[in-house]
Design an enzyme around this catalytic site. Sequence first.
Site, short mmCIF file in Angstrom:
data_model
loop_
_atom_site.label_atom_id
_atom_site.label_comp_id
_atom_site.label_asym_id
_atom_site.label_seq_id
_atom_site.Cartn_x
_atom_site.Cartn_y
_atom_site.Cartn_z
N ILE A 1 37.14 39.74 39.60
CA ILE A 1 36.53 39.48 40.91
C ILE A 1 36.88 40.57 41.91
CG2 ILE A 1 38.47 38.13 41.84
CD1 ILE A 1 36.32 36.17 42.96
N LYS A 2 37.95 41.32 41.64
CA LYS A 2 38.42 42.32 42.59
C LYS A 2 37.44 43.49 42.75
CE LYS A 2 42.50 40.41 43.38
NZ LYS A 2 42.95 39.96 44.71
N ASP A 3 36.50 43.64 41.82
CA ASP A 3 35.51 44.70 41.98
C ASP A 3 34.75 44.54 43.29
OD1 ASP A 3 36.27 45.47 39.47
OD2 ASP A 3 34.37 45.04 38.49
N ALA B 1 36.99 45.62 46.26
CA ALA B 1 37.43 47.01 46.13
C ALA B 1 36.35 47.97 46.64
CB ALA B 1 37.77 47.32 44.68
#
Length: 452
Positions: A43-45, A48
């Site tokens: 999910i951090k994409d 980021a």
Amino acid sequence: MKYCENILETIGHTPLVKLHRVTAELPCPVFAKVEFFNPGNSIKDRMAVRMVEEAEQKGLLKPGGTIIEGTSGNTGMGLALAAVIKGYKCIFTTTDKQSKEKVDILKAVGAEVIVCPTNVLPEDPRSYYSVSARLAREIPNSFYVNQYDNLANRDAHYEQTGPEIWEQTAGKITHLVVATGTGGTITGTGKYLKEQNPDVQIWAVDSYGSLLKKYFDTGEIDMSEVYPYITEGIGEDFVPKNYDMSVIDHFEKVTDKDGAVMARRISKEEGIFVGYSAGSAVAGLLQLKTRLKADDVVVVVFHDHGSRYVGKVYNDQWMMERGFLDVKTVRDVVNGRRNLPLVTISPDDKVSDAIGKMKKFDIEHLPVLQQDELIGAISEGGLFSKLIDQPELKEQPVRNIMQKAFPVVAMDTPIEKLTVYINKENGAVLTQDDSGYYHIVTKYDIIQALGN
């Protein structure tokens, strides 16, 4: 032609998948927002790329610059993908409790990774927070992302994750469950959902060893709550600025063991190969089952992919060393029976002596020892077939008819793995305890252990 201009355009629009087996005890349907479908497998994409683009717009990140961040791995992966496409360098700091796979993956996409100690305070100059901040001050043309306090983190989820979940559930969602760390996912997604329906419950899952739940409950930052824990990617020893606690309705703590065991269950029972935090999120949800009704609709976020944890959560030895894996081992078999000495035979003894010992002790297998060294074995089955054809062998020395020595396995070997050694040709294994004494484990012992 239908295609994406670059890999960053594939971020988002991840599927919502209904869970069945691991949530069978709950009265309502539960859906997983499976975020490892993002290109960086987490999910951090989302946040980021959002943080990078905002930094570009504000002039904080210039062409040829260096992105610097402290990360548990997943945010670094998203930043690294953005850097590859946009032409930046990356330097990441992480902690020594993060899986080796995460570090190797970051290096594979061109990042420099500095591993820092976990068990130090955030303000300690050795912490991964402090090291990343120092590098940003020292390196020219660099941008310190600071995902914890960078509000573009939660903005990404307000703009993307929240609307996706609302649309995918046709506005029927009643509960959102998130294992939370930086606060960006739960705050941004929760804020959007509550704007659509103020009655949506936002539940945060925390780890023992983190101070977030205590802060949520009391408003107090209590450092006595902070101690080392194993769960990766969730919990904090400070309160990041991305948190808006007014969005959250409840915090629930989950043990390291419960999170790890549930992650393995999700993978085996649902066919969704998830990371540690997904296990924690579902474990926390199950702890809250009495608060749910039949007409509720729950969405739980599955943050990342299990490939990040193959050396830890999905490694039997790692799990057993921490007491997380409830499996029976060779040690359990040995400890669970009478502490009888191992019956052996010398290679110079007669075969008839071996037969006599088997009858006397009611056993089928005899290790052959010469000066405390295992050199062979005798089994009732093999002995029987030889004596039928050649009864005169009874007067021969054991060394003339012995078979290969029984395999020696570690005391902590799971019983299920003994099938590699115990088969039609070989009916037993040996193991050594901490004092160096040998013990034998046979097919019968395994059947008895599995039956209890």
